[in-house]
Design an enzyme around this catalytic site. Structure first.
Site, PDB file in Angstrom:
ATOM      1  CB  CYS A 146      -1.367   2.501   0.342  1.00 30.67           C
ATOM      2  SG  CYS A 146      -0.523   2.304   1.899  1.00 30.67           S
ATOM      3  CG  ASP A 150       1.775  -4.106  10.548  1.00 29.35           C
ATOM      4  OD1 ASP A 150       1.463  -2.987  10.098  1.00 29.35           O
ATOM      5  OD2 ASP A 150       2.639  -4.836  10.022  1.00 29.35           O
TER       6      ASP A 150
END
Ligand code: EPZ
Length: 428
Positions: free
Chosen positions: A119, A310
């Site tokens: 991804c 993140d």
């Protein structure tokens, strides 16, 4: 028509109170774990984000009734155990679909899950997930792009889950979920210690599982015959909280965050303190405010309790306007830097050298049309837009909608000039 995009007029200081939503990355595996349970599972604080909707769609196909009750709680009950297949169409949209593998195998003795591809944040192998299932006694094959796994009864044993980049969050979740119904004791060594993994273990224990050591690198699971349902509240989203902290800091504002767990954000808050951002726990919530001058810092992403990958893009947005040079090194997903070129379009001075970015602080960022490439990169561009002079147009915000609940509404409520519009640009 075009796609939705954000128009942001930067420069306003954010002030006020925001409630942090429940954690997407805890809610997803916990929803998948409902496959393991007999009876009703009631989940509170499941965020209304696109990834949750996608997983609900998959669970419905797998025979689980999923319903959002009037009080906001999510109710899940298995109605039919016939279908054990997660198709490419849905896995392609959301890699987290892989977390139905363990529950299907343990409860229905078979699973067919499309193999996730890479991804925008890089290669994302699932070899450790498959290793865990094999060690628990499953036959696992790859057939026409699908992972096909079978086991009459899983058997507990020792599983080492370390890979070249440390442990694996969803791999640990899969191994732990599969082990709950296995015969005997499973010991997961080098388990992920992330709060979302511990939250899943707490949920499973409330359903009758016997798990200890969660939150540490050694998780022990004693298999039980059956799990029942329960009512459970998902932990606050530490990544949303961190993103909002940067929103307060980058606008020189002052935000109070409700439903925020500082014990889940120690490495992040440590870096904010070094930059000169004040973070304080009060009776009303966590208050974040920033002095005018931001100091540069060095930061390296690591598994929990280290600095989370993140929040790497969001911290980079903040460091773009610090007074000096910072160094950001990505040790979890070394290619997770698609936001670099976009931030440079806004006047940042960023130079990528392998898995490291050198950030030369600038006085101001300048509004520009930019393109979101993944969930956290989108958040970084919004943050940069809040601080920039002029207007920023953030295209492809469907990435952001995957994981942030009403992010634009929340920012607007504390003074941001941000509008969701239709007609965005999807040019590659
Ligand atoms: C989870 O992904 C999160 N997703 C990610 O959040 C997060 O970035 C990541 O953990 C790391 O914290 C969810 O929880 C739904 P990993 P996961 O397996 O579990 C390598 C977001 O923005 N690896 O812990 O898929 C892998 O390539 C998302 O909310 C293997 O080598 O990540 C990486 O380098 C994006 N083999 C490292 O381990 C495997 O079999 C950690 O990945 C699995 C992973």
């Amino acid at each position: 028509m075009g796609l939705p995009y954000f128009e942001i007029n930067g420069g306003t200081r954010l002030r006020g109170t925001v409630r942090v939503s429940g954690a997407k990355n805890a809610a997803l595996p916990i929803m998948a774990a409902a496959i393991l349970c007999e009876g009703e599972v009631i989940l509170r604080d499941v965020p209304r984000v696109a990834d949750v909707f996608s997983l609900a769609e998959l669970l419905i196909k797998l025979g689980v009734d999923v319903e959002r009750r009037a009080d906001g709680a999510l109710r899940l009950v298995t109605r039919d155990e016939m279908n054990c297949r997660a198709e490419y169409d849905i896995v392609r949209k959301m890699r987290a679909s892989i977390c139905v593998l363990g529950p299907l195998l343990a409860k229905r003795h078979q699973a067919q899950v499309s193999m996730p591809g890479g991804c925008a944040i890089g290669d994302r192998p699932v070899d450790l997930h498959l290793r865990a299932m094999r060690l628990l006694g499953a036959d696992v094959d790859l057939v026409a792009g699908d992972i096909v796994a079978r086991a009459k009864r899983l058997r507990g044993r020792e599983i080492f889950l370390g890979g070249p980049f440390g442990s694996t969050v969803l791999g640990t979740a899969n191994a732990m979920m599969a082990a709950t119904l296995a015969e005997g004791v499973t010991v997961i060594e080098m388990a992920a210690c992330e709060p979302e993994v511990a939250d899943l273990a707490n949920f499973l224990n409330k359903c009758g599982a016997s798990i200890s050591g969660h939150g540490t690198p050694r998780i022990v699971v004693e298999g039980v015959r059956e799990l029942h349902g329960c009512e459970y509240t998902i932990i606050p989203d530490r990544i949303e909280a961190g993103t909002l902290m940067v929103a307060g800091a980058i606008t020189n504002g002052e935000l109070t965050l409700e439903n925020c767990r500082l014990d889940h954000l120690m490495a992040f808050v440590d870096r904010l303190a070094a930059i000169g951002v004040n973070v304080e726990k009060t009776d009303k919530g966590v208050v974040v405010s920033s002095a005018r001058r931001l100091e540069p810092v060095d930061v390296t992403t690591q598994p929990f309790p280290g600095f989370p990958t993140d929040l790497q893009a969001q911290l980079m947005a903040l460091l773009c306007v610090a007074d000096g040079n910072s160094i950001i090194t990505e040790k979890i997903f070394p290619d997770r830097f698609l936001h670099v070129a976009e931030l440079n379009r806004m006047g940042a001075h960023l130079r990528k050298e392998g898995p490291t970015v050198i950030v030369e602080g600038v006085k101001r960022l300048v509004g520009a049309p930019v393109m979101a490439s993944d969930l956290r990169a989108s958040a970084a561009l919004v943050l940069a837009g809040l601080a920039a002079r002029g207007t920023t147009k953030v295209n492809r915000i469907y990435h952001l909608d995957r994981g942030y609940e009403r992010f634009d509404d929340k920012l607007r409520a504390v003074g941001a000039d941000i509008t969701r519009k239709e007609g965005g640009d999807d040019a590659g």
